[in-house]
Design an enzyme around this catalytic site. Structure first.
Site, PDB file in Angstrom:
ATOM      1  N   LYS A   1       0.840  -1.203   0.000  1.00  0.00           N
ATOM      2  CA  LYS A   1       0.000   0.000   0.000  1.00  0.00           C
ATOM      3  C   LYS A   1       0.877   1.256   0.000  1.00  0.00           C
ATOM      4  O   LYS A   1       0.621   2.207  -0.745  1.00  0.00           O
ATOM      5  CB  LYS A   1      -0.923   0.015   1.229  1.00  0.00           C
TER       6      LYS A   1
ATOM      7  N   GLN B   1      -4.896  -1.220   9.680  1.00  0.00           N
ATOM      8  CA  GLN B   1      -4.838  -2.558   9.087  1.00  0.00           C
ATOM      9  C   GLN B   1      -5.467  -3.586  10.033  1.00  0.00           C
ATOM     10  O   GLN B   1      -5.108  -3.671  11.201  1.00  0.00           O
ATOM     11  CB  GLN B   1      -3.365  -2.918   8.802  1.00  0.00           C
TER      12      GLN B   1
ATOM     13  N   ASP C   1     -11.334   3.147   4.191  1.00  0.00           N
ATOM     14  CA  ASP C   1     -11.777   1.742   4.095  1.00  0.00           C
ATOM     15  C   ASP C   1     -13.309   1.658   4.051  1.00  0.00           C
ATOM     16  O   ASP C   1     -13.861   0.618   3.700  1.00  0.00           O
ATOM     17  CB  ASP C   1     -11.277   0.956   5.320  1.00  0.00           C
TER      18      ASP C   1
END
Ligand code: NAD
Length: 296
Positions: A54, A98, A121
């Site tokens: 990422k 994460q 997200d």
């Protein structure tokens, strides 16, 4: 094989190129560099790989990448304090924590402490509610990528029968909301669905997000249907392993009109959509027009 293969790798490269061109316009015209902060707690090897990739892709499209690696024994208070700092940092437009987090941390609480406008997200309860009521929100990356590929392949989705297999909060449910938003007739199937194959057989669009290797055979697929295989399953392959989806690729490709492969289908779209969400969040934060084609 009759199905067209939807090349997620090539599609994701096009999305990243679009993001990169928007980032360069933001820099040149407004002096703004979109920034994405990724928080990793602990040493989970798979998460470390994701976070590294990422970060690399974030800088490749010209955005600022902020990586925060915290020890596995980081306390809830320390993590919440970091999220609070990132919420208040004007150079950070997107925040991603994460998952999974170590067991002693409350993921729900942490995710819901992120500023919804920076929740790239799309897991914050406010964004879930906005998506569910058809309002502008941050959309979870994997369903967003799947929707982009469907729109690109089919054009209008209006009136099509869509069947989503899987009802998770991160894939199945938001996917169903997005398809509904595009005026599909949507059915969500799950582990308790009776006669799954009968339901799948009437679908013009099948999205499989289960996590069971090759559970959908071609005999379930309506001829000409579009199959989006979200599943990523590692199965034994001699001494090694290989990745397969939730759909039996060869038999589905005999019947479907189009299908995403695993690997190389939905997977690459997820990070591309994370970058797309970050540039969208940056535009919204600065009251600038959003890039076209990068949101739901
Ligand atoms: P999950 O375990 O949270 O949810 C799985 C869903 O499948 C559940 O809702 C369950 O009801 C349903 N299910 C289980 N058995 C079933 C059965 N026999 N028949 C019908 N439905 C059944 O999983 P998830 O997080 O939604 O992920 C699903 C798959 O997608 C996994 O393979 C995961 O690795 C993959 N995934 C891929 C990406 C990507 O970037 N491509 C992103 C997220 C998840």
């Amino acid at each position: 094989m009759t199905a067209q293969i939807i090349d997620g790798k090539a599609f994701a490269a096009r999305v990243r190129a679009k993001v990169a061109s928007h980032v360069s316009r933001l820099k040149d015209d407004h002096g703004i560099t979109p920034g994405l902060a990724v928080v990793l707690v602990g040493e989970d090897p798979a998460s470390q790989v994701y976070v590294r990739s990422k970060g690399k892709m974030t800088t490749e499209v010209g955005m600022e990448s902020f990586e925060h690696r915290l020890d596995a024994d980081t306390s809830q208070e320390e993590l919440l304090a970091l999220v609070d700092r990132l919420n208040n940092d004007p150079t950070v437009h997107g925040i991603l924590v994460q998952l999974p987090l170590p067991d002693h941390l409350n993921s729900e609480l942490v995710i819901n402490s992120i500023d919804p406008a920076k929740d790239v997200d799309g897991f914050h309860i406010s964004n879930v509610g906005l998506l569910g009521t058809g309002q502008k929100s941050m959309v979870p990356c994997t369903p967003l990528g799947s929707l982009m590929m469907l729109r690109d392949h089919l054009g209008s989705l209006s009136g099509l029968e869509a069947v989503v297999i899987g009802r998770s909060n991160i894939v199945g449910k938001p996917m169903a909301q997005l398809l509904l938003g595009d005026s599909c007739t949507v059915t969500i199937c799950h582990s308790r669905t009776k006669d799954l194959q009968e339901v799948v057989r009437r679908a013009d669009i099948v999205v499989a997000a289960v996590g069971r290797p090759e559970m959908v055979p071609g005999s379930w697929i309506k001829p000409g249907a579009t199959v989006i295989d979200v599943g990523i399953n590692r199965v034994p392959n001699g001494e090694k392993t290989r990745l397969v989806g939730d759909c039996e690729f060869d038999s589905c490709a005999e019947v479907a009109g189009a299908i995403t492969p695993v690997p190389g289908g939905v997977g690459p779209m997820t990070i591309a959509c994370l970058l797309a969400n970050t540039v969208t969040a940056c535009c919204r934060a600065n009251d600038l027009p959003e890039p076209e084609g990068l949101t739901a």
